[in-house]
Scaffold this motif. Structure first.
Motif, PDB file in Angstrom:
ATOM      1  N   UNK A 121       0.820  -1.211   0.000  1.00 55.48           N
ATOM      2  CA  UNK A 121       0.000   0.000   0.000  1.00 55.48           C
ATOM      3  C   UNK A 121       0.854   1.261   0.000  1.00 55.48           C
ATOM      4  N   UNK A 122       2.067   1.186   0.542  1.00 52.40           N
ATOM      5  CA  UNK A 122       2.984   2.317   0.386  1.00 52.40           C
ATOM      6  C   UNK A 122       3.277   2.507  -1.100  1.00 52.40           C
ATOM      7  N   UNK A 123       3.519   1.382  -1.793  1.00 53.03           N
ATOM      8  CA  UNK A 123       3.771   1.443  -3.240  1.00 53.03           C
ATOM      9  C   UNK A 123       2.563   2.021  -3.969  1.00 53.03           C
ATOM     10  N   UNK A 124       1.369   1.611  -3.537  1.00 49.33           N
ATOM     11  CA  UNK A 124       0.140   2.137  -4.138  1.00 49.33           C
ATOM     12  C   UNK A 124       0.096   3.657  -4.015  1.00 49.33           C
ATOM     13  N   UNK A 125       0.397   4.160  -2.806  1.00 51.71           N
ATOM     14  CA  UNK A 125       0.334   5.608  -2.599  1.00 51.71           C
ATOM     15  C   UNK A 125       1.390   6.325  -3.430  1.00 51.71           C
ATOM     16  N   UNK A 126       2.592   5.728  -3.511  1.00 54.33           N
ATOM     17  CA  UNK A 126       3.636   6.334  -4.345  1.00 54.33           C
ATOM     18  C   UNK A 126       3.183   6.405  -5.795  1.00 54.33           C
ATOM     19  N   UNK A 127       2.549   5.311  -6.234  1.00 55.75           N
ATOM     20  CA  UNK A 127       2.049   5.281  -7.614  1.00 55.75           C
ATOM     21  C   UNK A 127       1.014   6.367  -7.838  1.00 55.75           C
ATOM     22  N   UNK A 128       0.073   6.493  -6.885  1.00 56.89           N
ATOM     23  CA  UNK A 128      -0.971   7.503  -7.049  1.00 56.89           C
ATOM     24  C   UNK A 128      -0.405   8.911  -7.044  1.00 56.89           C
ATOM     25  N   UNK A 129       0.665   9.081  -6.244  1.00 63.41           N
ATOM     26  CA  UNK A 129       1.251  10.408  -6.101  1.00 63.41           C
ATOM     27  C   UNK A 129       2.070  10.780  -7.335  1.00 63.41           C
ATOM     28  N   UNK A 130       2.848   9.829  -7.870  1.00 62.64           N
ATOM     29  CA  UNK A 130       3.816  10.160  -8.916  1.00 62.64           C
ATOM     30  C   UNK A 130       3.519   9.520 -10.272  1.00 62.64           C
ATOM     31  N   UNK A 131       2.451   8.730 -10.342  1.00 65.04           N
ATOM     32  CA  UNK A 131       2.188   7.993 -11.585  1.00 65.04           C
ATOM     33  C   UNK A 131       1.659   8.846 -12.728  1.00 65.04           C
ATOM     34  N   UNK A 132       1.117  10.016 -12.419  1.00 62.05           N
ATOM     35  CA  UNK A 132       0.575  10.858 -13.470  1.00 62.05           C
ATOM     36  C   UNK A 132      -0.747  10.341 -13.990  1.00 62.05           C
ATOM     37  N   UNK A 133      -1.156  10.775 -15.185  1.00 53.71           N
ATOM     38  CA  UNK A 133      -2.463  10.372 -15.713  1.00 53.71           C
ATOM     39  C   UNK A 133      -2.553   8.856 -15.912  1.00 53.71           C
TER      40      UNK A 133
ATOM     41  N   UNK B 166       8.789   3.225 -10.727  1.00 55.61           N
ATOM     42  CA  UNK B 166       7.553   2.665 -10.184  1.00 55.61           C
ATOM     43  C   UNK B 166       7.451   1.157 -10.409  1.00 55.61           C
ATOM     44  N   UNK B 167       8.039   0.654 -11.498  1.00 60.00           N
ATOM     45  CA  UNK B 167       7.930  -0.786 -11.765  1.00 60.00           C
ATOM     46  C   UNK B 167       8.529  -1.626 -10.634  1.00 60.00           C
ATOM     47  N   UNK B 168       9.814  -1.430 -10.262  1.00 58.60           N
ATOM     48  CA  UNK B 168      10.322  -2.230  -9.137  1.00 58.60           C
ATOM     49  C   UNK B 168       9.601  -1.956  -7.827  1.00 58.60           C
ATOM     50  N   UNK B 169       9.203  -0.692  -7.593  1.00 55.54           N
ATOM     51  CA  UNK B 169       8.515  -0.354  -6.353  1.00 55.54           C
ATOM     52  C   UNK B 169       7.225  -1.149  -6.216  1.00 55.54           C
ATOM     53  N   UNK B 170       6.499  -1.314  -7.328  1.00 57.43           N
ATOM     54  CA  UNK B 170       5.241  -2.051  -7.262  1.00 57.43           C
ATOM     55  C   UNK B 170       5.468  -3.557  -7.325  1.00 57.43           C
ATOM     56  N   UNK B 171       6.452  -3.938  -8.128  1.00 57.50           N
ATOM     57  CA  UNK B 171       6.621  -5.365  -8.423  1.00 57.50           C
ATOM     58  C   UNK B 171       7.241  -6.138  -7.265  1.00 57.50           C
ATOM     59  N   UNK B 172       8.250  -5.573  -6.596  1.00 58.95           N
ATOM     60  CA  UNK B 172       8.960  -6.345  -5.580  1.00 58.95           C
ATOM     61  C   UNK B 172       8.090  -6.703  -4.377  1.00 58.95           C
ATOM     62  N   UNK B 173       7.347  -5.739  -3.791  1.00 61.12           N
ATOM     63  CA  UNK B 173       6.486  -6.162  -2.672  1.00 61.12           C
ATOM     64  C   UNK B 173       5.480  -7.227  -3.096  1.00 61.12           C
ATOM     65  N   UNK B 174       4.939  -7.073  -4.320  1.00 62.08           N
ATOM     66  CA  UNK B 174       3.918  -8.001  -4.779  1.00 62.08           C
ATOM     67  C   UNK B 174       4.476  -9.397  -4.982  1.00 62.08           C
ATOM     68  N   UNK B 175       5.741  -9.501  -5.372  1.00 61.00           N
ATOM     69  CA  UNK B 175       6.284 -10.826  -5.672  1.00 61.00           C
ATOM     70  C   UNK B 175       7.134 -11.394  -4.536  1.00 61.00           C
ATOM     71  N   UNK B 176       7.078 -10.765  -3.368  1.00 65.38           N
ATOM     72  CA  UNK B 176       7.819 -11.311  -2.221  1.00 65.38           C
ATOM     73  C   UNK B 176       7.480 -12.787  -1.971  1.00 65.38           C
ATOM     74  N   UNK B 177       6.186 -13.181  -2.005  1.00 69.55           N
ATOM     75  CA  UNK B 177       5.887 -14.599  -1.779  1.00 69.55           C
ATOM     76  C   UNK B 177       6.604 -15.519  -2.770  1.00 69.55           C
ATOM     77  N   UNK B 178       6.638 -15.111  -4.046  1.00 66.96           N
ATOM     78  CA  UNK B 178       7.311 -15.927  -5.057  1.00 66.96           C
ATOM     79  C   UNK B 178       8.805 -16.015  -4.754  1.00 66.96           C
ATOM     80  N   UNK B 179       9.382 -14.862  -4.375  1.00 68.36           N
ATOM     81  CA  UNK B 179      10.812 -14.842  -4.080  1.00 68.36           C
ATOM     82  C   UNK B 179      11.140 -15.747  -2.891  1.00 68.36           C
ATOM     83  N   UNK B 180      10.323 -15.653  -1.834  1.00 64.57           N
ATOM     84  CA  UNK B 180      10.573 -16.477  -0.651  1.00 64.57           C
ATOM     85  C   UNK B 180      10.513 -17.955  -1.029  1.00 64.57           C
ATOM     86  N   UNK B 181       9.427 -18.327  -1.727  1.00 66.26           N
ATOM     87  CA  UNK B 181       9.262 -19.734  -2.095  1.00 66.26           C
ATOM     88  C   UNK B 181      10.389 -20.179  -3.034  1.00 66.26           C
ATOM     89  N   UNK B 182      10.762 -19.311  -3.971  1.00 70.98           N
ATOM     90  CA  UNK B 182      11.832 -19.653  -4.900  1.00 70.98           C
ATOM     91  C   UNK B 182      13.155 -19.855  -4.189  1.00 70.98           C
TER      92      UNK B 182
END
Lengths: 218, 227
Positions: A121-133, B166-182
């Motif tokens: 959810x921190x990532x979600x907020x960062x995305x909402x803040x900086x993701x743009x349109x 933003x890609x790593x910021x969103x992707x890494x938390x989401x894939x933590x379970x996969x990383x742990x299991x891997x």
């Protein structure tokens, strides 16, 4: 602020002001003594943390699949509150763990999955803040993914052997401990509802101002 | 159903053709993966001896890093001439397009892993040939889980600002379970005496995550990619 929100806010404030006396009246636990009482704040904030993540996920699904424009405002509000109550949970937990387990942190499934949910959810907020349109749809997709971690956090203590107390502890509490616990749960729920409504209202007004501004320009 | 796989195949073939002509992604990603492993070995090999039991972690971190790089670059390529829009405008099932892009990235990552695994085995003394089939299975299941989320997010981020960070910021938390299991599954396989039962458990968990992530991604790809 609408009138019901105001009443709820006043009630929540009163309950939080009274909380120290109510918690003080609860008996000490046999092995942990006074330290366990942090639980009266830890457990309600953890609940609000999980509920808020679910609210964000459901609102995002409504926004994404059913095109409910206002649902996005609720999702943003719930996501911010997830981070807020998540921080309460992640601060109070280690304070208790230091005394009960002798360490601040353990990589056990409950703790790990809670931390991961918080980070999502921190990532979600960062995305909402900086993701743009377009970041509203992106965020909605992400919140739906995150929602499924809530289930994982909830079952983790009962499914795996972890050192975190399981959810089955709650109904077995004696009455003197149960009363302050449910008192705090009520206070936290009220606070949560008030904050959610206020924040969602703010977000709805912000989108309206944005829409008006765009209409004015074109 | 055959129409679905035909579209998947067309998208994959397109990506392979573009890649074969330049080899840009493959060469840069492999070289990046090698440098990541080398950086770790400079830090973790003390007095000519590798710190024990770090091989699985380094392997998976290198996969995650180079996977992120490949995902970002693949969709950057689709963004430059707005070809992703053209792809989405094609009269084809959106999920089929998603599966096509996913397959392309998985093929790329598989080639990267073919270089990565021996390198990690060599530098960190890991017995990679003890159970090659199971190791390959763990790598495959982990990559599918990682890329299933990664492809969706990278595709969504094409139109967003500051997408690189933003890609790593969103992707890494989401894939933590996969990383742990891997990591745990690979660690069990790379022990001096492999613990097959434990590896089996983590492999099953990886398969579960794959199913969940793939279902969610197929489900959300269409609405998030619609303007």
């Amino acid at each position: 602020m609408t009138r019901p929100t105001l009443y709820m806010l006043a009630l929540a404030a009163g309950m939080f002001a009274m909380a120290p006396w109510i918690i003080n009246a609860a008996p000490n636990e046999a092995t942990m003594g006074l330290v366990y009482k942090i639980y009266f704040f830890h457990m309600p904030s953890a609940w609000m943390f999980l509920i808020s993540a679910l609210v964000a996920g459901v609102a995002s699904a409504r926004f994404l699949f059913f095109k409910k424009a206002t649902a996005d405002g609720w999702a943003v509000a719930a996501a911010e509150l997830t981070v807020l109550f998540g921080s309460f949970t992640l601060v109070t937990g280690p304070l208790w763990a230091r005394k009960a387990w002798g360490v601040w942190w353990q990589w056990d499934p409950r703790l790990t999955s809670s931390l991961v949910l918080f980070l999502m959810f921190v990532a979600y907020l960062l995305l909402r803040r900086f993701g743009g349109p377009g970041s509203d749809k992106l965020g909605a997709g992400m919140a739906i993914f995150s929602m499924f971690n809530v289930v994982f956090v909830w079952v983790s203590v009962n499914y795996w052997r972890t050192i975190h107390p399981p959810t089955t502890v709650v109904p077995t509490l004696p009455v003197e401990m149960g009363i302050p616990l449910w008192y705090c749960v009520t206070a936290f729920t009220l606070l949560y509802i008030v904050l959610l409504r206020l924040r969602a209202r703010l977000e709805h007004q912000r989108t309206r101002v944005d829409a008006l501004y765009l209409a004015e320009e074109s | 159903m055959s129409a679905f796989f035909r579209i998947v195949w067309i998208v994959v073939k397109k990506d392979i053709t573009v890649e074969v002509r330049s080899l840009e992604l493959l060469s840069t990603t492999i070289f990046f993966a090698i440098t990541v492993v080398l950086m770790f070995s400079f830090g973790l090999v003390v007095e000519g001896r590798a710190v024990p039991d770090v091989a699985p972690a380094i392997l998976w971190i290198a996969i995650a890093f180079s996977g992120t790089l490949a995902l970002g670059r693949t969709f950057e390529r689709e963004r430059q001439n707005d070809t992703l829009r053209a792809l989405l405008l094609a009269p084809a099932d959106r999920p089929a397009i998603y599966v096509g892009k996913l397959t392309g990235i998985l093929l790329l990552l598989a080639l990267v892993e073919l270089v990565l695994v021996p390198l990690v085995g060599l530098l960190f003394n890991a017995p990679i040939f003890a159970h090659p089939a199971r190791l390959a299975l763990a790598l495959m299941a982990g990559s599918v889980g990682f890329c299933a989320v990664g492809t969706l997010f990278a595709a969504m981020l094409v139109r967003a600002r500051s997408r690189d960070v933003l890609l790593p910021i969103m992707l890494y938390p989401m894939t933590v379970p996969v990383m742990i299991a891997g990591v745990r599954g690979t660690a069990a396989l790379l022990q001096p005496e492999p613990e097959l039962a434990i590896a089996q458990f983590w492999l099953a968990l990886l398969a579960t995550f794959d199913v969940v992530f793939l279902t969610l991604a197929l489900w959300t790809f269409d609405p998030v990619m619609t303007d």
